[in-house]
Design a protein around this motif. Structure first.
Motif, short mmCIF file in Angstrom:
data_model
loop_
_atom_site.label_atom_id
_atom_site.label_comp_id
_atom_site.label_asym_id
_atom_site.label_seq_id
_atom_site.Cartn_x
_atom_site.Cartn_y
_atom_site.Cartn_z
N UNK A 211 0.63 -1.28 0.00
CA UNK A 211 0.09 -0.07 0.04
C UNK A 211 0.76 1.30 -0.07
N UNK A 212 2.07 1.21 -0.59
CA UNK A 212 2.75 2.22 -0.50
C UNK A 212 3.52 2.83 -1.88
N UNK A 213 3.13 2.32 -2.93
CA UNK A 213 3.80 2.36 -4.13
C UNK A 213 3.69 3.97 -4.49
N UNK A 214 2.42 4.66 -4.26
CA UNK A 214 2.35 6.04 -4.68
C UNK A 214 3.46 7.12 -4.31
N UNK A 215 3.63 6.67 -3.02
CA UNK A 215 4.67 7.66 -2.36
C UNK A 215 5.95 7.17 -2.57
N UNK A 216 6.19 5.89 -2.76
CA UNK A 216 7.54 5.28 -3.07
C UNK A 216 8.13 5.71 -4.36
N UNK A 217 6.97 5.77 -5.47
CA UNK A 217 7.19 6.05 -6.80
C UNK A 217 7.58 7.75 -6.94
N UNK A 218 7.01 8.30 -6.04
CA UNK A 218 7.24 10.07 -5.89
C UNK A 218 8.69 10.16 -5.37
N UNK A 219 9.07 9.55 -4.48
CA UNK A 219 10.33 9.47 -3.73
C UNK A 219 11.28 9.22 -4.74
N UNK A 220 11.16 7.92 -5.36
CA UNK A 220 12.40 7.54 -6.37
C UNK A 220 12.19 8.59 -7.65
N UNK A 221 11.28 9.25 -8.23
CA UNK A 221 11.34 10.23 -9.03
C UNK A 221 11.76 11.47 -8.72
N UNK A 222 11.69 11.88 -7.37
CA UNK A 222 12.53 12.93 -6.86
C UNK A 222 13.99 12.62 -6.83
N UNK A 223 14.31 11.45 -6.50
CA UNK A 223 15.69 11.17 -6.73
C UNK A 223 16.35 11.14 -7.98
N UNK A 224 15.54 10.98 -9.13
CA UNK A 224 15.89 11.34 -10.58
C UNK A 224 16.84 10.13 -10.78
N UNK A 225 16.50 8.91 -10.42
CA UNK A 225 17.55 7.84 -10.86
C UNK A 225 16.92 7.11 -11.90
N UNK A 226 15.70 7.13 -12.30
CA UNK A 226 15.31 6.39 -13.63
C UNK A 226 13.91 7.31 -14.05
#
Length: 234
Positions: A211-226
């Motif tokens: 139940x945490x993909x939306x927040x996790x994907x935003x965090x990964x997007x913020x890191x700009x690694x993919x």
């Protein structure tokens, strides 16, 4: 921050070889390139350029013994030490904090079996916020936790978690492992994506189960690694 140009759509790769994406030959081409270490599929339509490189937890004798005992009771077992994350983080963990995860119905029996086998400093987790306040002074604290149904494992037989599972769990329960949503967690995820092959499909499926993909994907997007498109690829 600019993302390293290491991701390409399958259709773009196939066009370079004059192949049609939907053809049988196109599917063979991607499989051939993967076997030759040229590309690694990471989602339905995206590949990462370069040889596949998986991050594999190395279990010590203690983890192997814990798995052997737990399997007498639990059908599904996962065991690993927090020290295995040292190559991915800034501040190394000196403690050998070990997590043994089993299905919910087997947790108490596995915990009691560890005590019967005279393992010291073993704890039965009651909730995620409970863990850090119960860490003792031993180098070998063992926590029995619930294993989420169908959690992705790198090696099912040995009970070794995949890096995708670790990333999701750290993001959700980081304070349990001593890696909260802090620069340490950001550094770990950035290193994971830049150094190892992360299957976004596996990551997404497990994160949604937690139940945490939306927040996790935003965090990964913020890191700009993919590229964000890879994270949103269905």
């Amino acid at each position: 921050m600019e993302i390293s140009p290491t991701y390409k759509k399958r259709v773009e790769i196939l066009r370079e070889f004059g192949e049609e994406p939907t053809s049988a030959n196109g599917r063979w081409r991607i499989s051939d390139l993967r076997s030759r270490g040229i590309v690694t599929p990471v989602s339905r339509t995206w590949c990462r350029i370069g040889q596949e490189r998986r991050f594999v937890i190395q279990q010590g004798d203690r983890e192997k013994e814990l798995v052997r005992i737990a399997r007498r009771i639990a059908e599904n077992v996962c065991a690993w030490s927090i020290r295995e994350l040292n190559p991915l983080v800034v501040h190394q963990r000196t403690r050998r904090l070990i997590f043994v995860e089993v299905e919910k119905g087997a947790m108490k029996r596995v915990f009691e079996e560890f005590l019967d086998q005279r393992f010291r400093n073993v704890y039965l987790e009651t909730d995620t916020k409970w863990v850090m306040s119960h860490v003792g002074g031993s180098d070998y604290d063992v926590f029995v936790r619930q294993l989420v149904t169908r959690a992705p494992l790198e090696d099912v037989k040995k009970g070794i978690p995949s890096l995708e599972k670790i990333i999701v769990d750290l993001f959700e329960d980081g304070f349990v492992y001593g890696v909260s949503r802090s620069p340490d967690l950001a550094h770990l995820i950035r290193n994971a994506f830049s150094t190892y092959s992360i299957d976004v499909r596996t990551l997404r499926t497990y994160a949604r189960r937690r139940g945490n993909y939306d927040h996790l994907s935003k965090f990964i997007e913020w890191l700009a690694v993919v590229p964000p498109e890879v994270l949103r690829d269905p």
